[in-house]
Design a protein around this motif. Structure first.
Motif, short mmCIF file in Angstrom:
data_model
loop_
_atom_site.label_atom_id
_atom_site.label_comp_id
_atom_site.label_asym_id
_atom_site.label_seq_id
_atom_site.Cartn_x
_atom_site.Cartn_y
_atom_site.Cartn_z
N ASP A 1 0.85 -1.19 0.00
CA ASP A 1 0.00 0.00 0.00
C ASP A 1 0.89 1.24 0.00
OD1 ASP A 1 -1.83 2.00 0.33
OD2 ASP A 1 -3.03 0.94 1.82
N TYR A 2 1.31 1.66 -1.19
CA TYR A 2 2.18 2.83 -1.30
C TYR A 2 1.43 4.10 -0.92
CZ TYR A 2 5.79 0.07 -3.60
OH TYR A 2 6.77 -0.85 -3.88
N HIS A 3 0.11 4.12 -1.15
CA HIS A 3 -0.67 5.31 -0.80
C HIS A 3 -0.60 5.55 0.71
CE1 HIS A 3 -3.62 8.44 -1.33
NE2 HIS A 3 -4.44 7.87 -0.46
N ALA A 4 -0.74 4.48 1.50
CA ALA A 4 -0.65 4.61 2.96
C ALA A 4 0.76 5.00 3.38
CB ALA A 4 -1.08 3.30 3.62
N ARG A 5 1.74 4.45 2.70
CA ARG A 5 3.13 4.79 3.03
C ARG A 5 3.42 6.27 2.78
NH1 ARG A 5 7.40 0.24 0.96
NH2 ARG A 5 6.58 -1.58 2.04
N ARG A 6 2.89 6.78 1.66
CA ARG A 6 3.14 8.20 1.37
C ARG A 6 2.56 9.09 2.46
NH1 ARG A 6 2.22 6.30 -4.01
NH2 ARG A 6 0.00 6.82 -3.91
N LYS A 7 1.42 8.71 3.00
CA LYS A 7 0.81 9.49 4.09
C LYS A 7 1.61 9.32 5.38
CE LYS A 7 -4.03 9.62 2.57
NZ LYS A 7 -5.41 9.24 2.93
N ARG A 8 2.00 8.08 5.70
CA ARG A 8 2.67 7.79 6.96
C ARG A 8 4.02 8.49 7.05
NH1 ARG A 8 3.83 1.64 7.94
NH2 ARG A 8 1.58 1.62 7.52
N PHE A 9 4.75 8.51 5.92
CA PHE A 9 6.10 9.07 5.95
C PHE A 9 6.19 10.42 5.22
CE2 PHE A 9 6.59 4.40 6.14
CZ PHE A 9 7.25 4.30 7.36
N ALA A 10 5.07 11.12 5.18
CA ALA A 10 5.03 12.38 4.43
C ALA A 10 6.10 13.36 4.89
CB ALA A 10 3.65 13.00 4.53
N ASN A 11 6.38 13.39 6.19
CA ASN A 11 7.33 14.37 6.73
C ASN A 11 8.60 13.72 7.29
OD1 ASN A 11 5.53 16.61 6.24
ND2 ASN A 11 4.32 15.87 7.98
N TRP A 12 8.85 12.47 6.92
CA TRP A 12 9.99 11.75 7.51
C TRP A 12 11.31 12.28 6.97
CZ3 TRP A 12 14.25 9.14 6.00
CH2 TRP A 12 14.91 8.36 6.96
N THR A 13 12.26 12.47 7.86
CA THR A 13 13.64 12.79 7.48
C THR A 13 14.58 12.05 8.43
OG1 THR A 13 13.78 14.74 8.91
CG2 THR A 13 13.03 15.09 6.63
N LEU A 14 15.77 11.84 7.99
CA LEU A 14 16.79 11.20 8.82
C LEU A 14 17.41 12.26 9.73
CD1 LEU A 14 18.43 8.54 9.32
CD2 LEU A 14 20.11 9.46 7.69
N SER A 15 17.31 12.06 11.02
CA SER A 15 17.83 13.05 11.97
C SER A 15 19.36 13.02 12.01
CB SER A 15 17.27 12.78 13.36
OG SER A 15 17.75 11.54 13.85
N ASP A 16 19.94 14.11 12.54
CA ASP A 16 21.39 14.17 12.69
C ASP A 16 21.89 13.10 13.65
OD1 ASP A 16 21.64 16.27 10.92
OD2 ASP A 16 21.44 17.80 12.48
N SER A 17 21.09 12.83 14.72
CA SER A 17 21.50 11.82 15.69
C SER A 17 21.51 10.43 15.06
CB SER A 17 20.58 11.85 16.91
OG SER A 17 19.24 11.58 16.52
N ALA A 18 20.51 10.16 14.20
CA ALA A 18 20.48 8.86 13.53
C ALA A 18 21.66 8.71 12.58
CB ALA A 18 19.16 8.69 12.78
N MET A 19 21.99 9.82 11.92
CA MET A 19 23.14 9.77 11.01
C MET A 19 24.42 9.55 11.80
SD MET A 19 23.91 9.82 7.83
CE MET A 19 25.36 9.96 6.79
#
Length: 622
Positions: free
Chosen positions: A505-523
């Motif tokens: 379900d790519y449509h649900a994924r696009r909504k779920r991760f609409a604002n996702w970014t990799l944080s500096d701490s994760a990097m």
């Protein structure tokens, strides 16, 4: 289950240029066998069939080809050479017969285009007489495949015009009669010499039987050197312009120009009679055009009628028609425009039924320059202009929509795209092919939901500016030029492939991760886990920032099935231009950069597992 057929006790080697029907006649004569028996034994027809269909001359299907080769001892290459299949890229009517509008693998169909002789053949008596060798003295020379191509009017070897009719019965040579097309005339007749006429005028008397391998000593009308040169160019699929060989697509386009212009000449005859090579050839064409009945290629068609886009009866008339076409097409552009303008000014109405497929052929297969010039002049000649491009439907129909629109990613996978682009000969990551991928995703959503194309693009998260650049699916339409592709068939294949994929379900994924970014701490954790150490990857460096942004964009692309350019890290585009992330960083992270540094390889190898971990942590993978 069909039992394997036994190899014949004796066979023959095919002669250069020989066609399938001629080979069967020669081999049947050698074995003293009726042609129908040989057809059955070689697998060209079923054991209880009585006649081989004419479509066998187009190509042999896999099972038929295997049986034919096994029984005759022939290679598949030599067997294919007996059919039109090798000419699919050089002679447009063969492409229409084998490919239709599909653009897929060649297949023999019950379609018999104009300019392709399937109900009779032209011939050269000297070729049928053979080359004097012992085998050809007994069984004759070849019936040549090229004689079936109605654009062929002369034998280059013997420098003579081809004949069209039997001198005794005066019917076209090897003429098929009745309501169906067959490979061989009178296959049940007792073995005749391959060069004997098989036409039946009176059923009570059987085949005509006249020999066709004797030249007429009274015939003193021979083609000129210019006509023979033109014939040679036609056989090489370079009818005008270039003095060297053309690539298959260019040759196909120019041959189409030739046949379209021939239709214009026929429709306005005798406007260009003064351009004929000689008065006698002009008279031959005049005689052909005044003959009652359809063209040879349409002789037994249920819809046969006078059509300007078809072939003409005689070899001499054909020579005149094609020589006039060549003379016009070889003019410099200013003179070409004047001559085309003179022709089009005298055209009958463009919706006349006698045009046949002329305008479709022009728009679909002609070369860009010729098509442009003709369409421009037609636009001036008629108040209602012809469309300059193929009108593709705004809503592509798919018979079976067994996929969900939610399963369509905005970033269309290359393997899916190739289902459409491969038959058209396109691949790679050019801007045009990127536009095709975006269009395909939107069209599949549109077909499944009934949305407009722009609504489908919004559903996928595609920026309106990108949608506006598509027009009416023009990137793909432009790639149809010179190719044959049935879009509904290709899209059905694409839809079936999408339906076979694991449900996501790519449509649900696009909504779920609409604002996702990799944080500096994760990097930082990713950097800490790297077995090596480099100063530039520590926080605070400009290069580290670019790598984090690029890596974040590619992870987001995997999470949502979207293009990395749309990731939140890069919005609004462009964000500080190439200083933030550039093509070299993305290329390196994708493993495409020639100078693949160890840390980039580390991130590249980490991408799939890292994205899957995020999906698992965010809940059950849809």
């Amino acid at each position: 289950m069909r039992h394997p057929l036994e190899q014949l006790p004796r066979s023959l080697s095919p002669l250069p240029g020989e066609d399938l029907h001629g080979f069967v006649l020669r081999l049947a004569h050698r074995l003293d066998m009726k042609p129908v028996v040989l057809l059955q034994h070689t697998g060209l027809i079923a054991p209880k069939s009585h006649s081989a269909p004419a479509r066998r001359m187009f190509m042999l299907e896999r099972d038929v080809l295997a049986a034919f080769c096994a029984t005759t001892g022939m290679s598949t290459h030599d067997a294919d050479a007996l059919t039109f299949k090798p000419h699919v890229n050089s002679y447009p009517p063969v492409a229409e017969a084998l490919l239709g509008m599909r653009g897929l693998a060649p297949a023999p169909r019950g379609v018999f285009p104009v300019w392709l002789l399937t109900t009779s053949t032209r011939y050269c008596p000297s070729c049928l007489a053979g080359d004097g060798s012992a085998i050809q003295q007994r069984h004759g020379g070849p019936w040549k495949l090229a004689w079936r191509m109605a654009a062929n009017f002369a034998c280059l070897e013997h420098r003579c015009f081809l004949r069209t009719t039997c001198p005794a019965c005066e019917l076209p040579a090897q003429m098929i009669r009745g309501a169906s097309r067959s490979l061989i005339v009178e296959p049940h007749a007792d073995p005749l010499h391959p060069a004997q006429c098989r036409n039946v005028v009176d059923p009570r008397q059987g085949p005509c039987g006249a020999r066709l391998d004797t030249a007429d000593p009274s015939d003193r009308d021979f083609p000129s050197d210019d006509l023979l040169h033109l014939q040679q160019r036609l056989l090489q699929a370079r009818p005008y312009g270039s003095s060297s060989a053309l690539d298959p697509l260019a040759g196909h386009n120019r041959m189409t120009d030739f046949l379209v212009l021939a239709a214009l000449i026929r429709a306005t005859w005798p406007l260009t009679a003064n351009l004929a090579p000689s008065d006698s050839l002009a008279q031959a064409l005049e005689h052909d055009l005044s003959r009652p009945g359809p063209a040879p290629s349409l002789r037994i068609s249920s819809t046969a009628r006078k059509r300007w886009d078809s072939d003409v009866f005689s070899a001499r008339g054909t020579a005149a028609l094609l020589a006039i076409s060549a003379q016009i097409l070889n003019l410099p552009l200013p003179q070409l425009r004047l001559e085309l303008g003179r022709l089009i000014a005298g055209l009958p109405p463009r919706d006349d039924i006698a045009w046949g497929h002329t305008w479709l052929t022009l728009r679909r297969d002609s070369s860009p320059l010729f098509r442009h010039e003709v369409l421009q002049l037609l636009d001036q000649r008629f108040p209602r202009p012809l469309p300059t491009q193929i009108a593709l439907p705004g809503f592509l129909q798919i018979r079976q929509r067994s996929y969900s629109p939610q399963a369509i990613p905005e970033q269309f996978p290359d393997e899916w795209t190739q289902i459409i682009t491969a038959p058209l000969g396109h691949s790679g990551s050019s801007p045009g092919n990127v536009a095709i991928r975006r269009s395909l995703a939107a069209h599949l959503v549109q077909a499944a939901t009934g949305m407009s194309l722009k609504e489908a693009g919004a559903y996928l998260g595609i920026p309106p500016a990108w949608m506006d650049a598509w027009g009416k699916f023009r990137p793909l339409e432009e790639r149809l030029h010179g190719r044959r592709a049935d879009l509904p068939t290709l899209f059905q294949r694409l839809a079936d492939h999408v339906a076979d994929q694991p449900p996501l379900d790519y449509h649900a994924r696009r909504k779920r991760f609409a604002n996702w970014t990799l944080s500096d701490s994760a990097m930082k954790k990713i950097v800490d886990n790297y077995p090596g150490r480099r100063r530039f990857i520590f926080g605070g460096s400009h290069k580290a920032s670019r790598m984090r942004t690029g890596f974040s964009a590619l992870i987001w692309s995997r999470l949502t099935g979207s293009e990395w350019r749309l990731s939140p890290d890069l919005q609004p585009l462009p964000r500080e231009g190439v200083d933030v992330v550039d093509a070299a960083v993305i290329s390196s992270l994708k493993g495409r950069h020639e100078d693949h540094q160890p840390f980039y390889k580390y991130l590249h190898d980490l991408l799939p597992d890292y994205a899957n971990t995020i999906l698992e942590q965010s809940g059950r993978t849809p």
